[in-house]
Each structure stands twice: as C-alpha cells, then as structure tokens.
Design an enzyme around this catalytic site. Structure first.
Site, PDB file in Angstrom:
ATOM      1  N   SER A  52       1.587  -0.540 -20.369  1.00 49.51           N
ATOM      2  CA  SER A  52       2.639  -1.074 -19.513  1.00 49.51           C
ATOM      3  C   SER A  52       3.532  -0.530 -18.704  1.00 49.51           C
ATOM      4  CB  SER A  52       3.341  -1.782 -20.749  1.00 49.51           C
ATOM      5  OG  SER A  52       4.586  -2.440 -20.370  1.00 49.51           O
ATOM      6  N   LYS A  82       1.915 -13.426 -27.204  1.00 51.55           N
ATOM      7  CA  LYS A  82       2.681 -14.525 -26.429  1.00 51.55           C
ATOM      8  C   LYS A  82       2.702 -15.724 -27.337  1.00 51.55           C
ATOM      9  CE  LYS A  82       2.987 -12.472 -21.792  1.00 51.55           C
ATOM     10  NZ  LYS A  82       2.879 -12.958 -20.152  1.00 51.55           N
ATOM     11  N   ASN A 116       7.546 -14.349 -23.404  1.00 49.72           N
ATOM     12  CA  ASN A 116       7.354 -13.131 -23.092  1.00 49.72           C
ATOM     13  C   ASN A 116       8.742 -12.575 -23.218  1.00 49.72           C
ATOM     14  OD1 ASN A 116       8.611 -13.997 -20.872  1.00 49.72           O
ATOM     15  ND2 ASN A 116       7.749 -12.676 -19.346  1.00 49.72           N
ATOM     16  N   ASP A 137       7.908 -15.792 -16.857  1.00 54.59           N
ATOM     17  CA  ASP A 137       6.731 -15.363 -15.994  1.00 54.59           C
ATOM     18  C   ASP A 137       6.608 -16.330 -14.749  1.00 54.59           C
ATOM     19  OD1 ASP A 137       5.408 -13.391 -17.192  1.00 54.59           O
ATOM     20  OD2 ASP A 137       4.368 -14.707 -18.656  1.00 54.59           O
ATOM     21  N   GLY A 158      -8.141 -20.054 -11.999  1.00 54.47           N
ATOM     22  CA  GLY A 158      -7.893 -19.616 -13.448  1.00 54.47           C
ATOM     23  C   GLY A 158      -7.249 -20.654 -14.257  1.00 54.47           C
ATOM     24  N   ALA A 163      -1.567 -17.146 -17.862  1.00 55.07           N
ATOM     25  CA  ALA A 163      -0.716 -16.924 -16.516  1.00 55.07           C
ATOM     26  C   ALA A 163      -0.777 -18.061 -15.669  1.00 55.07           C
ATOM     27  CB  ALA A 163      -1.466 -15.685 -15.676  1.00 55.07           C
ATOM     28  N   GLY A 166       0.502  -8.586  -6.819  1.00 57.08           N
ATOM     29  CA  GLY A 166       1.109  -8.950  -8.246  1.00 57.08           C
ATOM     30  C   GLY A 166       1.979  -8.170  -8.919  1.00 57.08           C
TER      31      GLY A 166
END
Length: 276
Positions: free
Chosen positions: A18, A69, A90, A106, A132, A136, A244
């Site tokens: 992270s 999450k 998150n 997010d 996707g 996310a 991103g």
C-alpha cells in the site's frame, strides 16, 4: 493528563504494497500534525477484534482495503448512504464512544482525479464506457450516475456480474458482451478501465480501442505501471489520459481531514511522495 497522539492505519491482507502510509505521512509532515499512519496486515478471522480494539489504542480511524471492504459494512454501527449503495467501505472513522462509521470515498476520489487532470470534462456530455464489474466499477458507476452521465455502457468478462449491476443501478446502465467490448468506447465521452488488466503481473488489456473519440477523457484505475498500454492507446487517439494514482490520492483526503483536522491538498509533491 496529556493529549493522546492520533493514530490511523490502512488494514488489508496483504497490505505491505500500500502507498497510503506514504500519502498520509507526507500530509502529516506538511501540516505539522503529531500523528502516525501505519499499515496493518489483518486476516479476516481477526478483523472484528482488531477494529474493536483500535479506538482504545488511540486510533481515530482507518482505511480498509482488499479483502475487507465488504466485511466492514457488517461490523460498522453507522454506514453512509454512498457506502451502502456501493456495497463496500474504504474509510472508517471511530467515534468518541468507540463506535464505527463506515464510508466509501472511492467514487469521490475517481471524480476529483478526473476533474483535476481534465478541468474541462463534462460528465453530462455523452455516454461513458466502463470495463469491469467488480467493486471498483460499482464506485465508478455510482459516481458517474451522481454526476449526471446519461448512459453507462458496461462490459465485463463475466456478463452475469455486469447484468447484476444493471439490475441494481437501473436502465442508464447498458450491458455489452465482452467479445464486442471494443465497441463500447465508440463515441463515448468518458472511458474507464476498472479491471486489473494491464497491471504489472496481470494479463494485458487486449480490447481494441479503435473507436476512441478524440478529446474523450480516458481513465485507467491501474497505476502500476503509471502509464498503461490502455492510456498509451488513449494518448495516441488524441484523448485526455488520466492515470489511476490520482484516484488513490484524492480518495485519501476526506479520511485525513476527518481524523487529523487539516484539509490536505493533492499536488505534485504528494504524487512524488506516493511514488518514492
């Protein structure tokens, strides 16, 4: 009695990769806040016990990443509307009585990243194409719908997951088969890759992007590498490419402000600190 030093953390499994500790450490130094932000590798079996103990240890909040999450929603006493809608959290804030408020920043981070990188972007100017249908993607879809995007063309390798999102979020979400995924970007004003395709160590993103419209805003949530093949194709087509990393930085800002007080800035110095 002395004031306790505020502590915050990122909880995940694994979590060593992270970049959030670098982000918050930069802001803590910049604002002169006597606090700390640490990575905590916590397995699913220990998550509830750890979260209950943290307020007694001086923690004011934490970020939560994969695979926790969704689980934290069931553990939190208070859940914001957007976290409930997205189905994941998150950002956890501990109240004075030790109870937890779960939020999801997010979608906020996604929108703020685009607005910073492409100030002229208008989400209402045309359809969005989203690749996707995972967690996310849920945050991105909710954010785009809230921002007024008229149509979201959604495609996923497993059509069933995409159909589930269409049923949940309504008729503005239109599902397309993955075998014809290249068509969803045709004439789209906003194009977003929410998959892990193209990430270092993952399969390549092989969907043809011939239909990209010049001037479209194209965002890849992947930031390792910082410039993916997806973004290279966008630049070659004359699009505005948005990496991103900015989403990671912007989603962190609301938590820092709640836990430590100052409202932090996302700027070039922060990007350099996160990439160091």
């Amino acid at each position: 009695m002395t004031d306790r030093i505020p502590l915050a953390a990122v909880i995940g499994h694994p979590v060593a990769h992270s970049r959030s500790p670098k982000v918050h450490a930069h802001w803590l130094r910049r604002h002169g806040v006597p606090g700390y932000y640490i990575p905590m590798d916590v397995g699913a079996a220990d998550l509830a016990d750890v979260l209950r103990a943290m307020p007694r240890m001086g923690f004011v909040g934490c970020n939560v990443t994969i695979p926790h999450k969704e689980s934290v929603l069931r553990l939190a006493q208070f859940v914001t509307d957007r976290a409930a809608l997205i189905g994941a959290a998150n950002t956890i804030t501990f109240r004075d009585d030790g109870s937890m408020q779960a939020d999801n920043t997010d979608g906020f981070g996604f929108l703020e990243n685009i607005r910073q990188a492409a100030p002229d972007w208008n989400p209402r100017s045309g359809p969005a194409a989203v690749f996707g249908a995972g967690g996310a993607a849920r945050a991105v879809i909710v954010a785009l719908l809230d921002a007024g995007t008229p149509e979201i063309r959604l495609t996923n390798r497993s059509r069933g997951r995409a159909e589930a999102l269409r049923q949940e979020f309504g008729s503005k979400v239109v599902v397309h088969d993955w075998v014809r995924a290249g068509n969803v970007a045709d004439d789209a004003a906003t194009v977003v890759n929410t998959t892990s395709l193209g990430m270092t160590g993952k399969p390549a993103f092989r969907v043809p992007l011939d239909g990209l419209t010049r001037g479209a805003v194209v965002s890849d949530l992947v930031y390792t590498p910082l410039e993916t093949d997806f973004l290279k194709a966008a630049k070659a087509a004359g699009c505005v490419a948005v990496d991103g990393l900015g989403m990671l930085l912007h989603q962190a800002a609301p938590g820092f402000e709640r836990w430590f007080g100052p409202r932090p800035e996302v700027d070039d110095d922060l990007r350099a600190a996160a990439l160091a």
